[in-house]
Motif scaffolding. Sequence first.
Motif, PDB file in Angstrom:
ATOM      1  N   PHE A  52      24.671  31.618  92.686  1.00  0.00           N
ATOM      2  CA  PHE A  52      25.363  31.566  91.411  1.00  0.00           C
ATOM      3  C   PHE A  52      26.661  32.371  91.464  1.00  0.00           C
ATOM      4  N   ILE A  53      26.564  33.601  92.036  1.00  0.00           N
ATOM      5  CA  ILE A  53      27.760  34.449  92.095  1.00  0.00           C
ATOM      6  C   ILE A  53      28.844  33.778  92.937  1.00  0.00           C
ATOM      7  N   GLN A  54      28.441  33.258  94.097  1.00  0.00           N
ATOM      8  CA  GLN A  54      29.434  32.616  94.971  1.00  0.00           C
ATOM      9  C   GLN A  54      30.080  31.408  94.282  1.00  0.00           C
ATOM     10  N   THR A  55      29.255  30.643  93.573  1.00  0.00           N
ATOM     11  CA  THR A  55      29.787  29.474  92.873  1.00  0.00           C
ATOM     12  C   THR A  55      30.745  29.896  91.769  1.00  0.00           C
ATOM     13  N   LEU A  56      30.349  30.936  91.048  1.00  0.00           N
ATOM     14  CA  LEU A  56      31.185  31.393  89.940  1.00  0.00           C
ATOM     15  C   LEU A  56      32.546  31.852  90.447  1.00  0.00           C
ATOM     16  N   ILE A  57      32.524  32.647  91.531  1.00  0.00           N
ATOM     17  CA  ILE A  57      33.795  33.146  92.072  1.00  0.00           C
ATOM     18  C   ILE A  57      34.665  31.986  92.539  1.00  0.00           C
ATOM     19  N   LYS A  58      34.019  31.033  93.184  1.00  0.00           N
ATOM     20  CA  LYS A  58      34.787  29.876  93.669  1.00  0.00           C
ATOM     21  C   LYS A  58      35.423  29.130  92.502  1.00  0.00           C
ATOM     22  N   ALA A  59      34.641  28.959  91.442  1.00  0.00           N
ATOM     23  CA  ALA A  59      35.156  28.241  90.280  1.00  0.00           C
ATOM     24  C   ALA A  59      36.319  28.999  89.651  1.00  0.00           C
ATOM     25  N   LEU A  60      36.171  30.314  89.521  1.00  0.00           N
ATOM     26  CA  LEU A  60      37.241  31.104  88.907  1.00  0.00           C
ATOM     27  C   LEU A  60      38.508  31.035  89.760  1.00  0.00           C
TER      28      LEU A  60
ATOM     29  N   SER B  98      35.848  38.300 103.949  1.00  0.00           N
ATOM     30  CA  SER B  98      35.140  38.359 102.671  1.00  0.00           C
ATOM     31  C   SER B  98      34.628  39.768 102.427  1.00  0.00           C
ATOM     32  N   TRP B  99      34.405  40.072 101.155  1.00  0.00           N
ATOM     33  CA  TRP B  99      33.636  41.263 100.804  1.00  0.00           C
ATOM     34  C   TRP B  99      32.196  40.843 100.553  1.00  0.00           C
ATOM     35  N   SER B 100      31.256  41.761 100.808  1.00  0.00           N
ATOM     36  CA  SER B 100      29.871  41.447 100.452  1.00  0.00           C
ATOM     37  C   SER B 100      29.554  42.080  99.106  1.00  0.00           C
ATOM     38  N   LEU B 101      28.964  41.273  98.251  1.00  0.00           N
ATOM     39  CA  LEU B 101      28.548  41.762  96.944  1.00  0.00           C
ATOM     40  C   LEU B 101      27.053  41.491  96.899  1.00  0.00           C
TER      41      LEU B 101
ATOM     42  N   PRO C 205      35.042  35.857  99.178  1.00  0.00           N
ATOM     43  CA  PRO C 205      36.268  35.803  99.980  1.00  0.00           C
ATOM     44  C   PRO C 205      37.402  36.567  99.287  1.00  0.00           C
ATOM     45  N   LYS C 206      38.144  37.326 100.087  1.00  0.00           N
ATOM     46  CA  LYS C 206      39.243  38.117  99.521  1.00  0.00           C
ATOM     47  C   LYS C 206      40.289  37.211  98.887  1.00  0.00           C
ATOM     48  N   SER C 207      40.475  36.026  99.489  1.00  0.00           N
ATOM     49  CA  SER C 207      41.492  35.104  98.965  1.00  0.00           C
ATOM     50  C   SER C 207      41.178  34.695  97.532  1.00  0.00           C
ATOM     51  N   TYR C 208      39.874  34.522  97.236  1.00  0.00           N
ATOM     52  CA  TYR C 208      39.514  34.107  95.888  1.00  0.00           C
ATOM     53  C   TYR C 208      39.919  35.180  94.881  1.00  0.00           C
ATOM     54  N   VAL C 209      39.632  36.430  95.242  1.00  0.00           N
ATOM     55  CA  VAL C 209      40.005  37.524  94.334  1.00  0.00           C
ATOM     56  C   VAL C 209      41.520  37.559  94.192  1.00  0.00           C
ATOM     57  N   ALA C 210      42.219  37.381  95.322  1.00  0.00           N
ATOM     58  CA  ALA C 210      43.677  37.419  95.278  1.00  0.00           C
ATOM     59  C   ALA C 210      44.215  36.317  94.373  1.00  0.00           C
ATOM     60  N   ALA C 211      43.625  35.121  94.463  1.00  0.00           N
ATOM     61  CA  ALA C 211      44.098  34.013  93.627  1.00  0.00           C
ATOM     62  C   ALA C 211      43.908  34.332  92.154  1.00  0.00           C
TER      63      ALA C 211
ATOM     64  N   GLY D 130      46.758  27.507  99.510  1.00  0.00           N
ATOM     65  CA  GLY D 130      46.705  27.431 100.965  1.00  0.00           C
ATOM     66  C   GLY D 130      45.800  28.472 101.594  1.00  0.00           C
ATOM     67  N   MET D 131      45.441  29.529 100.824  1.00  0.00           N
ATOM     68  CA  MET D 131      44.676  30.629 101.422  1.00  0.00           C
ATOM     69  C   MET D 131      43.242  30.191 101.710  1.00  0.00           C
ATOM     70  N   ALA D 132      42.732  30.561 102.873  1.00  0.00           N
ATOM     71  CA  ALA D 132      41.336  30.260 103.193  1.00  0.00           C
ATOM     72  C   ALA D 132      40.435  31.039 102.244  1.00  0.00           C
ATOM     73  N   PRO D 133      39.262  30.513 101.875  1.00  0.00           N
ATOM     74  CA  PRO D 133      38.693  29.215 102.242  1.00  0.00           C
ATOM     75  C   PRO D 133      38.990  28.085 101.265  1.00  0.00           C
ATOM     76  N   PHE D 134      40.127  28.116 100.603  1.00  0.00           N
ATOM     77  CA  PHE D 134      40.537  26.890  99.915  1.00  0.00           C
ATOM     78  C   PHE D 134      40.690  25.808 100.984  1.00  0.00           C
ATOM     79  N   PRO D 135      40.631  24.540 100.580  1.00  0.00           N
ATOM     80  CA  PRO D 135      40.572  23.478 101.601  1.00  0.00           C
ATOM     81  C   PRO D 135      41.615  23.557 102.716  1.00  0.00           C
ATOM     82  N   PRO D 136      42.886  23.929 102.479  1.00  0.00           N
ATOM     83  CA  PRO D 136      43.801  23.936 103.631  1.00  0.00           C
ATOM     84  C   PRO D 136      43.541  25.069 104.618  1.00  0.00           C
TER      85      PRO D 136
END
Lengths: 469, 334, 435
Positions: B16-24, B161-164, B170-176, B239-245
């Motif tokens: 759930f957490i991973q999905t939520l972060i990805k969605a955000l 990535s950071w572990s929670l 993934p750090k990129s998700y937080v950065a985005a 473009g930042m991993a792990p976004f698709p590119p």
Amino acid sequence: MKRMRWLIALVAVFSLFAAACGSDGDSSSDGGGDGGDTTDDTSSSGDDGDDGAMEEGGEVATDFGVDAENKVIRVGVNGDLTGPFAALVNEIVTGQEVYWEVFNENGGYKGWTVEMETLDSGYATDVGIQNYETLAQESEEGVLMITENTGSPITAAIAEDAADDNMLVIPLSWASLWPDPEFGATILEKQATYCVESINGVEWLSTQVDDPKLAILGRPGEYGEDGSAGAKIAAEELGIEIVYDGTGAVAGDDRTGVIAELTGSGANIVWTTLTPGELLDIFGNAVSQGFEATWSGNTPSFSYPVMMPSDFAAEFDKYYFQSAFNAPWGAPGTEVIVEEMTARRPDLNISDGYTVGWIEGIMAETLITAAIDAGDMTRENMVALATSGLEVDFMGLSAPQSWPNDYNDALVRSTWIFDVDAEAFNIIPMGEATPENPGSSGLIPLEQDYIGTVAADYVFDGPCIEPSS
Amino acid sequence: MEDLLLLAQASASTTFIQTLIKALALGSVYIMMGLGFVIIFKGTQVLNFAASALSMAGAMFMSILIADGGIPFLPFDNPLAPGDGETAGIPLWLLTIAITMVLAALFGLVIERLAIRPMIGQPLFAMAVITLGVEIAIRPFNIDATALEGRSLGVPWGAESWSLGDALVPKSYVAAIIMALIAGAIVIVFYRSRFGVAMRAVAFDQEAAMAQGINVARVFQIAWALGVALAALAGIAYGMAPFPPGGSVSQEIHPVLAFRVLPVIVLGGLDSVLGVLFGGFAIALAEVFAGQYLSQYGSTLGPGYSTIVPYVVMLIVLVVRPFGLFGTPEIRRV
Amino acid sequence: MAYRRPLLRTAYEQDAAILPTWFQRVAFFLLVFTFGLAALGAPFLSGIPSFFLGNTWINPITNMLPLGIAALGFMILVGVTGQVSIGHAFFMGVGAYVAVSLGGTGDGGWKACVPFHDEVGLLETAGQCGMGLPMWIWLPAAGIGATLMGILVSPAAVKVRGLYLAIATIGLIFIGLHLGRMLPEYAGDFESGRKWPKLQFKFWQEETPLVDMTSDGKWFGLIHLTEEQKQFFFLFTLLLIFGVITKNIVRSRTGRALQAIRDRDIAAEVMGVPEFKYKLIGFAISSFYAGIGGALFASYNGRVAPIQWSLFLSVDFIAILLIGGAGTIAGTMLGLIFVELTPEVVKKFTEWLGDQVGGGGLVGWFADVLLTQGPGDFGPISLTPAAPGWPMSVFLWNFVIFGVLIVVFMIFEPQGLYGIWVRIRNYWKGWPFSY
């Protein structure tokens, strides 16, 4: 009044056309040798075109796509030069272009030279069909054979017409449909098929891990289903458990669902039949979520120009093995290609794609020289020669091949398997390569002409997939 | 038995957490792109169909600045580029983003001057077609520049990535997410400023605004500069991993980004900043959660079903509220 | 009508005529004759520069004709009714799938035509759906199927307006593409599609068709035509018929009602033109055209993949309408010719230019400047493929030129090609006092 400028511009453009029209006469005779005679030829061959062969220049009979007077043979390329596969196809077409340059500069064969006509389909089926019609026209404007036709969809769309027109087509597609004489009588599939590649690949993967559990990822359509079908054949023959069967599941721009299914499946080997973008997304996300497995997949799934600059290069190095049909840049056997390409296109980057262009060139040259020797270069005779069991020797670039009218015999069963080496990856312009720094696509051959136990003995009674009617 | 149940619960919450972060994170990209759309629409009444090509061009600028040693056409080396085999540090990377956005803004100004300004006062759809022409004209340059190699964006943290707990973030998700929040805040502050008021006045009635002494041409310029800069930022973030590119500029994935954002701006309302902030997260949540939690019904829903979830949500909302959730309803007069 | 004609009309019949002025009559028949003769390969065409010549033209031109029928429908919806939709490709796809289900060859019988038959699985279908019925059934059915779909979505479309409608209809396209992936029994293979029924008249399912358009031969015992020419004349005739129908719709009571809705919907309603009814009629008519156009397009191409019915096809129609000039049939046709044939002209022009290099004179110089001949030459166009970086390959420049042409056209002539014509006409009408 301001709007009148537009009119003036229009007039200017028309006058330019008029100027173009004026100098037209001289220029066409520049290009095509001697203008008057050419027109006569065209009209006469148009009149008795149904009669087929037209004797010209002595002993070789010709019909379409051959300028018997100047001894020029025209071959056609219907490639995707601007669409989704443009990156790869441009390199392949350049490879073939250089192949014919070399051929012509060495004097051709018995004085015959080859001219290449390149058209762009953009991977759109309707454009591809129109291009085919252009290339297949029954006059000197047409071509003798199509030496590259990009993609399964366009090849499927033209297969029937090509058989009617006696037009040989070398497809840039390894679908297992093409060796079937019923489906594509004049489609000369080169090398192994996706299906065979998957059988070999899965067998090889299964030797890399203990207790293999297989996940299959494929896109919908002929390419994806063909690759997945091969993986299933191998799994069945070897008794490997398939924990996730994602045949045809990868589509659209959002792949969350497939990634969820894959990471939850507990697979330790993964076989993919995807585009590079799809693989990069799924692989990257799976790895980021801590999914560990040994991956491999059909040829265009992994593309080093796409994967290596990404942030997952190290992970691909660790987990991914590339399956392929022929030798990479710089491998033994490619010395001639390296030398000629470097001499003629020093600005372009090194690439594995040129080899495919050379393989197409070798196929076409073997057929054309055989036709010249036989004294009959009609399209009909080209087809007869191709299906007569004539063997093409690829000089170590790929396994030798012939096209008899039997599916099981016509199949090539060997593929290559490469290790991905992110450290070795070094794409440079060919002109800058030195013996110390030769450049590399980062693909290191592990197995050359690998034939697994399943592929060696499996009896194919037809294509691995049903052709759509 | 109880242990197993606990484990299942733990892994469920991890998912759930991973999905939520990805969605955000995905929502954040949608928001940056959507803000670009909305600013241009609000300032100039143009629906910018060139956004895909422009955002990819922005990501290309970034890639050229950070990953290439030399600058094309110029004899000297790029002082910003890190040496061979090194990656840029975070401050240098952020500086490069800023420079990229400035370049993208200049690019936006050029397009505005050449293609949009002559069209002031023309019908909405004529303007939209102009941007389509711009898209068609720019895209080949993008293809040409990416065709033979993917281009690295030189993201300093790569795919780390950071572990929670058990979840990997993934750090990129937080950065985005941070980038989107900053972009959103800047746009909102901008809207409250004197210039933002002028922009809204122009959007309301160009002639009346001109009569009040507002420089309409300037508003057009600012809107395009800001809009294209935001599109470039979205292109980089995506473009930042792990976004698709996967950390690069992708010829396969970047060119369709803008079309995926259309449901977001329609859901929120074409001219509403708040609408984009809401719509971006709402659409991304729907898309990613449908993808994650309905995946076992994948064969019924069809391959890639989550791709059309945004459009279905959009259509449902439009039938209920024809001007989106936050859009200004058009007042219909006889 | 957007333009005031400086003509005095003394009767309503004149105003409502199909071709009201003598010029239009002459121009119309000239156009028909030119296209007809061009298709027959008449010899007078040899005066045209070589990049216009060659029998390769008949394919792109014939391919354009079914799109023309769909474009007329788009014109009725967008130009006459004022409802901007980007979902036109979706309705074309619906028509095409109806056509192939009725006219195509299928191996699954009736069972395959019922979606979600037994176990709901994607790739385990009961074969392909196709009844093998003749064209006089599948062609009208394609139109009717698309019309029903148009009526189905129009209640929602009536509620949403302006740009919101445009974007909402993009949703239709994506949903259509998804359905194409989900239902291969209709759509065929995801990548290579399936075979569409051929263009031929049959009475029922007999072996030899009454009129065959897929092989060379004599037509009606009169004239020897090739396969391509037959298809051209058939589709060209259909396009003419649909052009006349369109004109009649536009000049009739329905057409006037649609225009009233376009100009101000509330005012129209006040005057007794029911908005809902006529918007629905607009959608229905336009979907009918799209369905026919889609079925013919797929049938002419022979094999079409589901991805064909994508956003880009719809975008083509928008470009056609706005470049040609919205709201007129002549403008739509001009836009169609421009959008569908310009890439072909650019392609042939650059090929021809390649032959001119070193030819001397103005043209040779022009070619030398534009084309690159290897390193050190700064021409922007490379004639070879695989040209990363500068110079770009000619295939990519085609797109750049096309995009720039659209921009330039819209800037200098926002009323489209038809607007240019109107201006030229007015200039000469007022001559020598034209200002």
